[in-house]
Design an enzyme around this catalytic site. Structure first.
Site, PDB file in Angstrom:
ATOM      1  N   CYS A   1       0.818  -1.485   0.029  1.00 20.22           N
ATOM      2  CA  CYS A   1      -0.098  -0.184   0.144  1.00 20.22           C
ATOM      3  C   CYS A   1       0.862   1.120  -0.013  1.00 20.22           C
ATOM      4  O   CYS A   1       1.405   1.646   0.931  1.00 20.22           O
ATOM      5  CB  CYS A   1      -0.922  -0.011   1.083  1.00 20.22           C
ATOM      6  SG  CYS A   1      -1.886   1.518   1.270  1.00 20.22           S
TER       7      CYS A   1
ATOM      8  N   CYS B   1      -0.279   4.026   2.106  1.00 20.06           N
ATOM      9  CA  CYS B   1      -0.118   3.985   3.672  1.00 20.06           C
ATOM     10  C   CYS B   1       1.129   4.172   3.819  1.00 20.06           C
ATOM     11  O   CYS B   1       1.542   4.850   5.114  1.00 20.06           O
ATOM     12  CB  CYS B   1      -0.696   2.496   3.865  1.00 20.06           C
ATOM     13  SG  CYS B   1      -2.150   1.710   3.274  1.00 20.06           S
ATOM     14  N   ASP B   2       2.053   3.491   3.137  1.00 22.79           N
ATOM     15  CA  ASP B   2       3.656   3.336   3.735  1.00 22.79           C
ATOM     16  C   ASP B   2       4.472   4.479   2.964  1.00 22.79           C
ATOM     17  O   ASP B   2       5.590   4.637   3.277  1.00 22.79           O
ATOM     18  CB  ASP B   2       4.125   2.086   3.520  1.00 22.79           C
ATOM     19  CG  ASP B   2       3.191   0.856   4.339  1.00 22.79           C
ATOM     20  OD1 ASP B   2       2.658   1.728   5.378  1.00 22.79           O
ATOM     21  OD2 ASP B   2       2.954  -0.002   4.119  1.00 22.79           O
TER      22      ASP B   2
END
Ligand code: NAP
Length: 296
Positions: free
Chosen positions: A127, A130-131
């Site tokens: 992701c 997300c990261d």
């Protein structure tokens, strides 16, 4: 007893719940992980009509709140089985419904290489939104050639110092516009006709080994690898009850009904050509509408 039990709280499932409660039905949504489905990871949704630039998180959160406010129940329980009699067994309870809508979506496909599981969160991610911020000024690679991989590479380009996009062909499944946009980025390098063969590093990912179609191998130093090679459906638990395709998607002749009366399907979980937010929302609305009309 519920009128409709919906399995999955992604866009398809939550939309089905909205249409169910607005038809005065008692609706329960069961979700094993967290609300929102895959769209919650999208940094920006540009192709949902009338809502340009909304983030996946904002969209999913707003949809979740709307569903609750309208009167649906949403419980964090993992569904373990369903029966043709519409009994739903979860890790906590057993429920009876008049109709079931399966909106289980799909999960990220893994590379299935040695070290992959061990290095998740230590350089390997599924992701980018997300990261991605963990890789400010660092070197990253994205693997895949679909909309997710191209969107991830575009997202990472202004964050990372260098982005390699590694894809096993020289053509892309992704929309042409994403490919064009990516080609304008100076710090993005396309490595095509190539596959990743090993993930190297002890405590964290340090490099990946890539092999091209001519069987030349290269070691590429990376701090992060974003795996974006598609999804796999999560429908094995239904295989004793309804018809599932060879690659794991729920079969439906008309895109709504399964082979069992009173059990319906919506969203990415079903066999379909276009897995998008718009089509998931459409599926949710249509499946609930038909479930209500066919309810005894
Ligand atoms: P996808 O469209 O299925 O693409 C997966 C990509 O990964 C393909 O390029 C495929 O290569 C490659 N691949 C599959 N297995 C592989 C393996 N074992 N090793 C290396 N490469 C592998 O998946 P996606 O990009 O995640 O998209 C999923 C769905 O979500 C699509 O319908 C997409 O349009 C949608 N989506 C929409 C948006 C949006 O609406 N903005 C954003 C993201 C995703 P081949 O081409 O060689 O098969």
């Amino acid at each position: 007893m519920y009128d409709i039990i919906i399995v999955g709280a992604g866009p398809a499932g939550l939309t089905a719940a909205i249409y169910g409660v607005r038809a005065n039905k008692k609706v329960l949504v069961l979700e094993g992980k967290a609300y929102g489905g895959q769209i919650i990871n999208a940094e920006k949704i540009d192709n949902y009509p009338g809502m340009p630039h909304i983030s996946g998180f904002d969209f999913a959160t707003s949809l979740y709140k709307q569903t609750l406010e309208l009167g649906a129940e949403i419980k964090l329980e993992k569904v373990l089985s369903i029966t043709k009699e519409k009994v739903v067994v979860t890790n906590k309870n057993k429920y009876q419904a008049k109709a079931i809508i399966l909106a289980t979506g799909a999960e990220n496909r893994k590379l299935s290489l040695a070290n992959e599981n061990r290095l998740i969160g230590k350089g390997i991610s599924y992701c980018a939104t997300c990261d991605g911020n963990f890789y400010k000024g660092k070197i990253v690679a994205v693997n895949g050639g679909g909309n997710t991989a191209l969107s991830d590479a575009l997202y990472l380009a202004p964050i990372a110092s260098k982005v390699y996009l590694i894809h096993r062909r020289d053509s892309f499944k992704a929309e042409a516009k994403l490919v064009e946009d990516l080609k304008t980025k100076d710090n993005v390098e396309l490595i095509l006709n190539s596959s990743i063969t090993s993930l190297n590093g002890d405590d964290k990912l340090e490099s990946i080994t890539v092999i091209d179609d001519n069987e030349n191998t290269h070691n590429i130093k990376v701090d992060g690898l974003f795996v974006a090679i598609g999804q796999i459906p999560q429908n094995d638990i239904f295989a004793d009850t309804i018809d599932i395709s060879l690659n794991g998607y729920i079969k439906s002749d008309d895109g709504v009904h399964t082979n069992v009366p009173g059990i319906y399907v919506a969203g990415d979980a079903r066999v379909k050509d276009l897995r998008q937010l718009t089509t998931a929302i459409n599926d949710g609305a249509v499946s609930a509408d038909i479930a209500v009309k066919e309810m005894i």
